[in-house]
Design an enzyme around this catalytic site. Structure first.
Site, PDB file in Angstrom:
ATOM      1  N   CYS A  34     -16.144  41.290  -0.559  1.00  0.00           N
ATOM      2  CA  CYS A  34     -15.525  41.947   0.600  1.00  0.00           C
ATOM      3  C   CYS A  34     -15.994  43.402   0.698  1.00  0.00           C
ATOM      4  O   CYS A  34     -16.485  43.973  -0.270  1.00  0.00           O
ATOM      5  CB  CYS A  34     -13.996  41.867   0.513  1.00  0.00           C
ATOM      6  SG  CYS A  34     -13.221  43.168  -0.463  1.00  0.00           S
ATOM      7  N   CYS A  82     -14.711  45.879  -1.994  1.00  0.00           N
ATOM      8  CA  CYS A  82     -15.318  45.782  -3.325  1.00  0.00           C
ATOM      9  C   CYS A  82     -16.803  46.156  -3.320  1.00  0.00           C
ATOM     10  O   CYS A  82     -17.319  46.641  -4.322  1.00  0.00           O
ATOM     11  CB  CYS A  82     -15.134  44.370  -3.880  1.00  0.00           C
ATOM     12  SG  CYS A  82     -13.399  43.984  -4.182  1.00  0.00           S
ATOM     13  N   ASP A 140      14.614  24.035  11.751  1.00  0.00           N
ATOM     14  CA  ASP A 140      15.407  23.517  10.631  1.00  0.00           C
ATOM     15  C   ASP A 140      16.204  24.638   9.985  1.00  0.00           C
ATOM     16  O   ASP A 140      16.030  25.810  10.315  1.00  0.00           O
ATOM     17  CB  ASP A 140      14.512  22.841   9.581  1.00  0.00           C
ATOM     18  CG  ASP A 140      13.695  23.840   8.782  1.00  0.00           C
ATOM     19  OD1 ASP A 140      13.468  24.972   9.277  1.00  0.00           O
ATOM     20  OD2 ASP A 140      13.272  23.511   7.666  1.00  0.00           O
ATOM     21  N   ASP A 181       5.909  29.220  13.019  1.00  0.00           N
ATOM     22  CA  ASP A 181       7.124  28.710  12.384  1.00  0.00           C
ATOM     23  C   ASP A 181       8.189  28.542  13.474  1.00  0.00           C
ATOM     24  O   ASP A 181       7.961  28.889  14.632  1.00  0.00           O
ATOM     25  CB  ASP A 181       7.572  29.610  11.230  1.00  0.00           C
ATOM     26  CG  ASP A 181       8.057  30.968  11.691  1.00  0.00           C
ATOM     27  OD1 ASP A 181       8.101  31.213  12.912  1.00  0.00           O
ATOM     28  OD2 ASP A 181       8.391  31.787  10.836  1.00  0.00           O
ATOM     29  N   SER A 182       9.336  28.014  13.105  1.00  0.00           N
ATOM     30  CA  SER A 182      10.329  27.643  14.117  1.00  0.00           C
ATOM     31  C   SER A 182      11.335  28.748  14.388  1.00  0.00           C
ATOM     32  O   SER A 182      12.149  28.631  15.298  1.00  0.00           O
ATOM     33  CB  SER A 182      11.089  26.411  13.641  1.00  0.00           C
ATOM     34  OG  SER A 182      11.927  26.765  12.552  1.00  0.00           O
ATOM     35  N   GLY A 183      11.311  29.796  13.590  1.00  0.00           N
ATOM     36  CA  GLY A 183      12.311  30.854  13.708  1.00  0.00           C
ATOM     37  C   GLY A 183      13.512  30.611  12.816  1.00  0.00           C
ATOM     38  O   GLY A 183      14.303  31.518  12.563  1.00  0.00           O
ATOM     39  N   GLY A 184      13.657  29.383  12.312  1.00  0.00           N
ATOM     40  CA  GLY A 184      14.821  29.031  11.501  1.00  0.00           C
ATOM     41  C   GLY A 184      14.960  29.900  10.258  1.00  0.00           C
ATOM     42  O   GLY A 184      16.032  30.428   9.983  1.00  0.00           O
ATOM     43  N   PHE A 185      13.855  30.072   9.545  1.00  0.00           N
ATOM     44  CA  PHE A 185      13.915  30.806   8.282  1.00  0.00           C
ATOM     45  C   PHE A 185      14.411  32.236   8.470  1.00  0.00           C
ATOM     46  O   PHE A 185      15.307  32.690   7.756  1.00  0.00           O
ATOM     47  CB  PHE A 185      12.526  30.800   7.616  1.00  0.00           C
ATOM     48  CG  PHE A 185      12.489  31.505   6.301  1.00  0.00           C
ATOM     49  CD1 PHE A 185      12.918  30.866   5.151  1.00  0.00           C
ATOM     50  CD2 PHE A 185      12.028  32.810   6.204  1.00  0.00           C
ATOM     51  CE1 PHE A 185      12.895  31.517   3.925  1.00  0.00           C
ATOM     52  CE2 PHE A 185      12.000  33.466   4.975  1.00  0.00           C
ATOM     53  CZ  PHE A 185      12.431  32.820   3.841  1.00  0.00           C
ATOM     54  N   CYS A 234     -16.159  40.034  -6.156  1.00  0.00           N
ATOM     55  CA  CYS A 234     -15.757  39.851  -4.756  1.00  0.00           C
ATOM     56  C   CYS A 234     -16.815  40.408  -3.805  1.00  0.00           C
ATOM     57  O   CYS A 234     -17.425  41.449  -4.067  1.00  0.00           O
ATOM     58  CB  CYS A 234     -14.412  40.540  -4.518  1.00  0.00           C
ATOM     59  SG  CYS A 234     -13.800  40.374  -2.833  1.00  0.00           S
ATOM     60  N   HIS A 254      -9.202  43.069   0.973  1.00  0.00           N
ATOM     61  CA  HIS A 254      -9.617  42.427  -0.277  1.00  0.00           C
ATOM     62  C   HIS A 254      -8.722  41.244  -0.638  1.00  0.00           C
ATOM     63  O   HIS A 254      -9.216  40.165  -0.990  1.00  0.00           O
ATOM     64  CB  HIS A 254      -9.626  43.418  -1.451  1.00  0.00           C
ATOM     65  CG  HIS A 254      -9.656  42.691  -2.742  1.00  0.00           C
ATOM     66  ND1 HIS A 254     -10.807  42.117  -3.245  1.00  0.00           N
ATOM     67  CD2 HIS A 254      -8.648  42.313  -3.583  1.00  0.00           C
ATOM     68  CE1 HIS A 254     -10.522  41.435  -4.344  1.00  0.00           C
ATOM     69  NE2 HIS A 254      -9.221  41.544  -4.579  1.00  0.00           N
ATOM     70  N   ASP A 278       0.875  29.151   3.678  1.00  0.00           N
ATOM     71  CA  ASP A 278       0.949  30.483   4.276  1.00  0.00           C
ATOM     72  C   ASP A 278       1.792  31.327   3.350  1.00  0.00           C
ATOM     73  O   ASP A 278       2.652  30.804   2.642  1.00  0.00           O
ATOM     74  CB  ASP A 278       1.650  30.448   5.651  1.00  0.00           C
ATOM     75  CG  ASP A 278       3.159  30.414   5.494  1.00  0.00           C
ATOM     76  OD1 ASP A 278       3.690  29.324   5.193  1.00  0.00           O
ATOM     77  OD2 ASP A 278       3.814  31.468   5.607  1.00  0.00           O
ATOM     78  N   GLY A 326      11.977  25.120   1.880  1.00  0.00           N
ATOM     79  CA  GLY A 326      13.065  25.426   0.954  1.00  0.00           C
ATOM     80  C   GLY A 326      12.615  25.660  -0.468  1.00  0.00           C
ATOM     81  O   GLY A 326      13.416  25.588  -1.402  1.00  0.00           O
TER      82      GLY A 326
END
Ligand SMILES: [Zn+2]
Length: 376
Positions: free
Chosen positions: A305, A308, A145, A91-95, A303, A334, A265, A215
């Protein structure tokens, strides 16, 4: 030259494709586990791979503060440092910077902020954000952004979106094209259709290897989020991948894939795994709940995994009650496997032209599990 996405097939608006990057190919739709600070919390890289994950996310904000982007580069880049050899999106770091309310000062050129770690001053601009992501070695770089706060008035949302569009153009200028690497633009505009349209037009005229919708999942609710996707996605180039940032629950994923989102994500599977919440084929379970104390059955019988296959609900309940670190590890494992299995089922169904039937089957499992728990 740069990064490519190839469409395999569509089913309604849902799309199956392949993202081709410098670190390999990724079938889409894809869910990317979040590796905030150079690690998907509680998981080794081998464990993350074993869940079926093919691509992970790294956070510019966290990594620029600790251990520092230049240091990561000297250590061979983020892939080598975290032993993750598949693609990485940063990510850009903006958030994160925008969420530092009291510790940041914004201007037209960028943001100055104080580290939450040691109080030191730092500055992020579109150019520096893109440079940091290059130092980390990102396969997919995101434009710097401003994530517009929610709620925002139309004027606030317009001003914020237009600033992000100017920063998107500067991010494009700063990005150095390399084989298998790409830059994604981010559509902003809050819940306002005209602003989303203006943002989509601004980004497509600049031109990016992929387009993200930002957003959202900031408090507007699922119905409103899906409505914004209905308005926005038809305005984006059909030949480019589309990424819904920071989303979401398994139900959100189904709704967004149905509308043509290719990439996701979210911290939900990992964060929930650390607090005892399990996402399963029978809905959401809280492993701290006393109902699991003597339950010898598997967390999710469907599942495959290790959690489980080898452990009982009673054992997981005990681990969380005793605050043993294995509890968060097993539940994160899991949850990540469950998220990957949902994406695999949806992708397979798109390829076979039966997306709606598969989505309905997944949702029916959640509803049946919920009804059983209410009756118990
Ligand atoms: Zn499992």
């Amino acid at each position: 030259m740069t990064l490519h996405w190839k469409l395999t097939t569509t089913d309604g608006a849902a799309r199956a494709g392949t993202l081709m990057t410098a670190h390999g190919e990724v079938p889409t739709p894809v869910f990317m586990p979040v590796g905030t600070a150079g690690t998907v919390k509680a998981m080794t890289a081998d464990a993350v791979r074993s869940t079926g994950a093919r691509m992970v996310l790294g956070n510019t904000y966290h990594l620029m503060l600790r251990p520092g982007a230049e240091r990561v580069a000297r250590l061979g880049g983020l892939h080598r440092m975290m032993d993750w050899h598949g693609p990485i999106l940063t990510d850009s770091g903006g958030f994160q910077v925008m969420s530092l309310n009291d510790l940041r000062k914004m201007d037209a050129d960028g943001v100055t902020f104080r580290s939450h770690v040691d109080g030191s001053y730092h500055r992020l601009t579109p150019e520096r954000s893109v440079e940091i992501q290059r130092l980390l070695g990102a396969d997919v770089t995101m434009c710097f952004d401003e994530c517009t706060p929610f709620p925002a008035t139309p004027d606030q949302a317009a001003e914020s979106m237009r600033l992000s569009m100017r920063w998107a153009a500067r991010s494009r200028e700063a990005f150095v094209p390399r084989e298998g690497h790409g830059l994604f633009g981010i559509v902003q505009g809050s819940i306002y259709d005209e602003l989303r349209a203006e943002s989509a037009a601004a980004l497509t005229s600049i031109g990016f290897e992929g387009y993200a919708v930002g957003g959202l999942a900031v408090g507007e609710g699922q119905a409103e989020m899906l409505r914004v996707l209905d308005v926005t996605l038809p305005l984006l180039p059909a030949a480019a991948p589309r990424y819904l940032m920071g989303v979401g629950t398994p139900s959100d994923l189904i709704g967004a894939v149905r509308r043509g989102i290719d990439m996701f994500d979210c911290v939900i599977p990992t964060r929930s795994g650390r607090t005892g919440r399990a996402y399963t084929s029978r809905g959401v379970l809280n492993m701290r709940n006393a109902r699991h104390a003597e339950d010898p059955s598997a967390l999710d019988p469907e599942c495959d995994c290790p959690t489980c296959r080898r452990h009982s609900r009673a054992y997981l309940h005990h681990l969380f009650k005793a605050e043993e670190m294995l509890g968060p590890i097993l539940l994160t494992w899991h949850n990540l496997r469950y998220y990957q299995s949902v994406m695999e089922r949806l992708r397979g169904a798109i390829v076979e032209g039966r997306f709606e039937a598969e989505a309905a089957a997944i949702e029916a499992g959640w509803a049946e599990g919920e009804a059983e728990r209410k009756a118990a």
